[in-house]
Design a protein around this motif. Structure first.
Motif, PDB file in Angstrom:
ATOM      1  N   ASP A  39       1.772 -20.722 -23.352  1.00 33.35           N
ATOM      2  CA  ASP A  39       0.686 -20.936 -22.599  1.00 33.35           C
ATOM      3  C   ASP A  39       0.283 -22.381 -22.801  1.00 33.35           C
ATOM      4  OD1 ASP A  39       0.513 -18.136 -22.343  1.00 33.35           O
ATOM      5  OD2 ASP A  39      -1.258 -18.198 -23.358  1.00 33.35           O
ATOM      6  N   SER A  40       0.673 -22.683 -23.502  1.00 33.32           N
ATOM      7  CA  SER A  40       0.831 -24.425 -24.211  1.00 33.32           C
ATOM      8  C   SER A  40       1.160 -25.067 -22.606  1.00 33.32           C
ATOM      9  CB  SER A  40       0.360 -24.761 -25.268  1.00 33.32           C
ATOM     10  OG  SER A  40      -1.045 -24.756 -26.048  1.00 33.32           O
TER      11      SER A  40
ATOM     12  N   TYR B 194       0.886 -25.000 -19.681  1.00 35.54           N
ATOM     13  CA  TYR B 194      -0.500 -25.342 -19.169  1.00 35.54           C
ATOM     14  C   TYR B 194       0.112 -27.486 -18.789  1.00 35.54           C
ATOM     15  CZ  TYR B 194      -4.884 -27.303 -19.099  1.00 35.54           C
ATOM     16  OH  TYR B 194      -6.404 -27.607 -19.021  1.00 35.54           O
TER      17      TYR B 194
ATOM     18  N   ARG C  74       5.839 -32.563 -24.236  1.00 35.15           N
ATOM     19  CA  ARG C  74       4.826 -32.026 -24.922  1.00 35.15           C
ATOM     20  C   ARG C  74       4.817 -30.295 -24.353  1.00 35.15           C
ATOM     21  NH1 ARG C  74      -1.574 -34.424 -25.502  1.00 35.15           N
ATOM     22  NH2 ARG C  74      -0.581 -36.334 -26.645  1.00 35.15           N
TER      23      ARG C  74
ATOM     24  N   ALA D 239       6.870 -28.276 -27.162  1.00 33.47           N
ATOM     25  CA  ALA D 239       6.966 -26.858 -26.998  1.00 33.47           C
ATOM     26  C   ALA D 239       7.387 -25.412 -27.451  1.00 33.47           C
ATOM     27  CB  ALA D 239       4.820 -26.507 -25.982  1.00 33.47           C
TER      28      ALA D 239
ATOM     29  N   GLY E 165      -1.761 -24.246 -32.000  1.00 36.74           N
ATOM     30  CA  GLY E 165      -2.389 -24.910 -31.792  1.00 36.74           C
ATOM     31  C   GLY E 165      -4.574 -24.561 -32.778  1.00 36.74           C
TER      32      GLY E 165
ATOM     33  N   PRO F  55     -10.330 -24.794 -22.244  1.00 37.25           N
ATOM     34  CA  PRO F  55      -8.307 -25.525 -22.955  1.00 37.25           C
ATOM     35  C   PRO F  55      -9.140 -26.405 -22.848  1.00 37.25           C
ATOM     36  CG  PRO F  55      -9.479 -25.511 -20.027  1.00 37.25           C
ATOM     37  CD  PRO F  55     -10.178 -24.889 -20.791  1.00 37.25           C
TER      38      PRO F  55
ATOM     39  N   LEU G 228      -4.236 -31.310 -25.130  1.00 33.19           N
ATOM     40  CA  LEU G 228      -3.254 -30.637 -26.112  1.00 33.19           C
ATOM     41  C   LEU G 228      -2.754 -31.477 -27.253  1.00 33.19           C
ATOM     42  CD1 LEU G 228      -1.274 -28.916 -26.090  1.00 33.19           C
ATOM     43  CD2 LEU G 228       0.732 -30.101 -24.501  1.00 33.19           C
TER      44      LEU G 228
ATOM     45  N   TRP H   4      -4.304 -27.139 -29.844  1.00 34.55           N
ATOM     46  CA  TRP H   4      -3.388 -26.729 -28.705  1.00 34.55           C
ATOM     47  C   TRP H   4      -3.308 -26.148 -27.839  1.00 34.55           C
ATOM     48  CZ3 TRP H   4       2.650 -28.488 -30.342  1.00 34.55           C
ATOM     49  CH2 TRP H   4       3.619 -29.102 -29.075  1.00 34.55           C
ATOM     50  N   VAL H   5      -4.196 -25.114 -28.034  1.00 31.48           N
ATOM     51  CA  VAL H   5      -4.649 -24.021 -27.173  1.00 31.48           C
ATOM     52  C   VAL H   5      -5.418 -24.578 -25.644  1.00 31.48           C
ATOM     53  CG1 VAL H   5      -6.149 -21.807 -27.397  1.00 31.48           C
ATOM     54  CG2 VAL H   5      -5.423 -22.966 -29.368  1.00 31.48           C
ATOM     55  N   SER H   6      -4.462 -23.237 -25.167  1.00 31.24           N
ATOM     56  CA  SER H   6      -5.205 -23.551 -23.600  1.00 31.24           C
ATOM     57  C   SER H   6      -5.173 -21.950 -23.176  1.00 31.24           C
ATOM     58  CB  SER H   6      -3.950 -24.324 -22.645  1.00 31.24           C
ATOM     59  OG  SER H   6      -3.062 -23.822 -22.767  1.00 31.24           O
TER      60      SER H   6
END
Length: 401
Positions: A202-203, A206, A214, A218, A273, A342, A345, A350-352
């Motif tokens: 997801d990150s 995003y 980044r 990830a 995250g 969100p 990052l 690190w969550v969205s």
């Protein structure tokens, strides 16, 4: 294998298939042993028939104990009526022993009383003058010995049967326990690593346009997490199994994760995250490896639940151990401003986006309770004042169950 051993093995296999051949051999041996001392060979032919009638039914003694005893008793009654003494009367003792060893108490009691009546009749007719009490006592002692030997054999057989039943039950329980352990491990490994991988994916999605570097990082974390999950699954599934290949053998021989691996676990959670802080106090070397694995799985499951159900939260992990006790506390602190939104990052947030695909299956807390119960401990999981969730587990390391 020696010829005698081969013969014994064949006789054993034959006796398991049918008891008649082995009992027929016993009857033949008793017939020959009692043929010489008596007057059968020098007497009329009907004595040989009477000898056969006394011994031959023993060939079916284990198939029909009461019937065989009755048949031999009838032949003995004819012998008593003809006033003929034959050593083959020992067949009555063998028949009584078989009844006592294989039939219920009521059958054994009736057989013993019937034989005792025959003993008294035989002593009354054939005892020397003035020797009736001694003759009756001697014959009664032989009957009692046969009876007690049969009862002892029945008790021993019942004891052996109970041991085999207990062994089978323990084997089934061991299999069930191993399946439960593997289920818990698979749940912890799969849910944690998949949760981390979904969060990283997801990150990456995003920021794939705004921060490609980044997003690439990830994806690298996703690959590393997947490899770690495969390694943990191989280690868990290969317990007690032989593996082929040097690479698989090296993986399965690696020690199970313990308290020392809580740092890398926190790093993976932070990469996904979840801001995670781990504090360990006490002598970790005094904690057994199995208890360390339990502590690791408890923290792993708690962090997985926080990652799935509280995006943007911060997790505090506290582990205090000694040689007799271990306390594990995982608390997630939730910021209502950050939750669900969100964030930037970085290593801390690190969550969205929402995590609708990360719903729990209800096994997490139940699995944690099973792990803690194995050490006679307690587990307290629930919300805390001011928002958040806390998991507190206490393990008694002195007496694992």
């Amino acid at each position: 294998m020696r010829p005698a051993d081969r013969l014994a093995a064949r006789l054993t296999a034959l006796s398991r298939w049918s008891t008649v051949p082995a009992d027929a051999l016993l009857a033949a041996a008793l017939f020959l042993a009692t043929l010489g001392p008596g007057q059968v060979l020098s007497g009329p032919p009907w004595l040989l028939a009477l000898q056969t009638a006394l011994v031959a039914p023993l060939a079916w003694r284990r198939r029909a104990p009461m019937t065989v005893l009755g048949a031999i008793g009838l032949a003995a009654a004819v012998q008593w009526a003809l006033d003929v003494q034959l050593p083959a009367d020992a067949a009555l003792l063998v028949a009584l022993y078989t009844v006592a060893a294989r039939r219920p108490w009521r059958h054994t009691l009736s057989a013993a009383l019937a034989l005792q009546a025959g003993v008294l009749l035989a002593a009354a007719r054939w005892a020397p003058p003035g020797q009736f009490p001694f003759t009756a006592a001697a014959l009664s002692a032989m009957a009692a010995a046969a009876l007690m030997t049969g009862l002892w054999m029945r008790a021993r057989r019942a004891y052996v049967t109970s041991l085999e039943r207990d062994r089978e039950q323990r084997a089934r329980l061991a299999v069930a326990e191993e399946r439960a352990r593997m289920t818990r491990d698979m749940h912890d490994i799969v849910t944690h690593n998949l949760s981390v991988m979904v969060a990283l994916a997801d990150s990456a999605g995003y920021v794939r346009h705004t921060a490609p570097d980044r997003a690439a990082a990830a994806m690298e974390h996703i690959a590393a997490t997947g490899r770690q999950a495969l390694q943990d699954m191989r280690r868990s599934l290969s317990t007690g199994r032989a593996t082929s290949g040097e690479h698989c053998l090296d993986e399965t021989l690696q020690p199970a994760p313990g308290i020392a691996e809580l740092g890398p676990l926190a790093e993976r959670a932070r990469a996904a995250g979840l801001a995670t802080c781990v504090r360990v106090a006490g002598d970790t070397e005094a904690v057994p490896a199995a208890a360390q694995l339990t502590i690791y799985r408890l923290v792993q499951e708690a962090l997985t639940n926080t990652l799935r159900h509280a995006p943007g939260a911060r997790a505090d992990v506290r582990v205090e151990v000694s040689s007799r006790r271990a306390e594990v506390e995982v608390t997630d602190v939730r910021d209502p401003v950050v939750l669900g939104a969100p964030g930037p990052l970085d290593a801390e947030t690190w969550v969205s986006g929402p995590r609708s695909g990360l719903r729990g299956d209800g096994r997490g807390i139940a699995g944690m309770r099973e792990r803690v119960a194995a050490y006679g401990g307690t587990l307290d999981a629930g919300p805390v004042t001011g928002g958040g969730w806390r998991v507190l587990a206490v393990l008694d390391l002195g007496s694992p169950r």
